[in-house]
Design an enzyme around this catalytic site. Structure first.
Site, PDB file in Angstrom:
ATOM      1  N   ASP A 291      -4.564  -4.820 -18.200  1.00 16.81           N
ATOM      2  CA  ASP A 291      -3.455  -3.937 -18.431  1.00 16.81           C
ATOM      3  C   ASP A 291      -2.891  -3.381 -19.515  1.00 16.81           C
ATOM      4  OD1 ASP A 291      -2.604  -4.018 -15.526  1.00 16.81           O
ATOM      5  OD2 ASP A 291      -0.804  -4.937 -16.127  1.00 16.81           O
TER       6      ASP A 291
ATOM      7  N   ASN B 213      -5.777   2.359 -12.283  1.00 15.23           N
ATOM      8  CA  ASN B 213      -4.809   1.219 -12.059  1.00 15.23           C
ATOM      9  C   ASN B 213      -3.565   1.988 -11.787  1.00 15.23           C
ATOM     10  OD1 ASN B 213      -3.697  -0.592 -10.882  1.00 15.23           O
ATOM     11  ND2 ASN B 213      -3.778  -1.271 -12.684  1.00 15.23           N
TER      12      ASN B 213
ATOM     13  N   GLY C  57       0.949  -1.093  -0.266  1.00 12.65           N
ATOM     14  CA  GLY C  57      -0.272  -0.050   0.047  1.00 12.65           C
ATOM     15  C   GLY C  57       1.018   1.024   0.243  1.00 12.65           C
ATOM     16  N   SER C  58       2.040   1.224  -0.537  1.00 12.74           N
ATOM     17  CA  SER C  58       2.674   2.146  -0.911  1.00 12.74           C
ATOM     18  C   SER C  58       2.385   3.247  -1.700  1.00 12.74           C
ATOM     19  CB  SER C  58       3.831   2.773  -0.674  1.00 12.74           C
ATOM     20  OG  SER C  58       4.541   1.874  -2.609  1.00 12.74           O
TER      21      SER C  58
ATOM     22  N   HIS D 181       0.380   1.070 -12.864  1.00 16.71           N
ATOM     23  CA  HIS D 181       1.152  -0.403 -13.521  1.00 16.71           C
ATOM     24  C   HIS D 181       2.366   0.232 -13.542  1.00 16.71           C
ATOM     25  CE1 HIS D 181       1.748  -3.644 -14.987  1.00 16.71           C
ATOM     26  NE2 HIS D 181       2.514  -3.766 -16.246  1.00 16.71           N
TER      27      HIS D 181
HETATM   28  C1  GRF Z   1       3.294  -0.929  -7.430  1.00 18.13           C
HETATM   29  O1  GRF Z   1       4.357  -1.216  -8.546  1.00 18.13           O
HETATM   30  C2  GRF Z   1       1.963  -1.025  -8.575  1.00 18.13           C
HETATM   31  O2  GRF Z   1       2.543  -0.324  -9.709  1.00 18.13           O
HETATM   32  C3  GRF Z   1       1.831  -2.410  -8.960  1.00 18.13           C
HETATM   33  O3  GRF Z   1       1.658  -2.966  -7.651  1.00 18.13           O
HETATM   34  C4  GRF Z   1       2.856  -2.502  -7.142  1.00 18.13           C
HETATM   35  C5  GRF Z   1       1.947  -1.799  -5.479  1.00 18.13           C
HETATM   36  O4  GRF Z   1       2.962  -1.383  -4.658  1.00 18.13           O
HETATM   37  N1  GRF Z   1       0.724  -2.793  -9.630  1.00 18.13           N
HETATM   38  P1  GRF Z   1       2.277  -0.709  -3.165  1.00 18.13           P
HETATM   39  O5  GRF Z   1       1.268  -1.965  -2.326  1.00 18.13           O
HETATM   40  O6  GRF Z   1       1.781   0.346  -3.889  1.00 18.13           O
HETATM   41  O7  GRF Z   1       3.300  -0.359  -2.290  1.00 18.13           O
END
Ligand code: GRF
Length: 202
Positions: free
Chosen positions: A144, A106, A11-12, A108
């Site tokens: 995607d 989303n 969840g960063s 990606h």
């Molecule tokens: C990120 O790289 C996002 O682009 C991908 O999954 C990862 C999730 O990271 N879909 P976080 O959970 O937001 O830290």
């Protein structure tokens, strides 16, 4: 706009959305965080920020219908207008995607259309690519394949490992995602006839 965030793990990117308020007054209001994984650290981040959370754990291999039924009820109850998928690792049904067309984005970690799917950084390194990046799309039925709203390029360096590259890309994700969500929530960006339209007003 009342916004829900779907997370599966760390969840960063959710944290970046939470922290965006310190930079500017956002057009999005985070009202609910939903996860398919009760142990997702993203849920902890949400709770710390005082956000409502809902864990709808997947029980067996796939129980997409049950997940979506519970999610739809919670989204309705919280009067959600926009969904941000932030590291959400489950596929959503065509019906769900259609119901949120133009209102679900989303993030990606690649320069789409290159490297859709999983294990992106590993594949980028295996290919010896010199450039990668991150992209925010409107979600459609494919994996995607949705209309690209914005993307940022990130260099791949000689001695990069998956972790090092992933961290460099994540840094850019954290800048890009709130900016794009804000543009969508404010109406500066819209999906019209399957195409991304940037408003010229303001
Ligand atoms: C990120 O790289 C996002 O682009 C991908 O999954 C990862 C999730 O990271 N879909 P976080 O959970 O937001 O830290």
């Amino acid at each position: 706009m009342r916004t829900a965030v779907f997370v599966s793990g760390n969840g960063s990117n959710l944290q970046a959305l939470i922290d965006f308020k310190k930079i500017q007054d956002p057009s999005f209001e985070l009202v609910l965080v939903i996860s398919n994984n009760a142990d997702a650290y993203g849920l902890e981040r949400a709770k710390k920020a005082g956000l409502a959370t809902l864990a709808i754990p997947y029980k067996k291999r796939v129980n997409q219908a049950e997940f979506e039924k519970a999610a739809v009820a919670a989204l309705k109850e919280a009067k959600v207008e926009l969904i941000a998928l932030a590291g959400f690792l489950k596929l959503l049904s065509d019906e769900f995607v259609a119901a949120w067309e133009g209102r679900m984005i989303n993030i990606h970690p690649s320069l789409l259309p290159a490297y859709p799917g999983l294990h992106i950084h590993r594949r980028v390194l295996e290919d010896g690519a010199s450039e990668t990046g991150c992209t925010v799309i409107y979600v459609d039925n494919g994996v995607d394949t949705g209309a690209i709203i914005d993307q940022v390029s990130v260099p791949v360096l000689k001695d990069d490992t998956e972790d090092v590259l992933s961290a460099r890309v994540l840094n850019q994700e954290h800048l890009l995602f709130p900016k794009v969500l804000n543009a969508v929530a404010s109406g500066q960006v819209q999906l019209v006839g399957g195409k991304v339209v940037h408003s010229t007003k303001g």
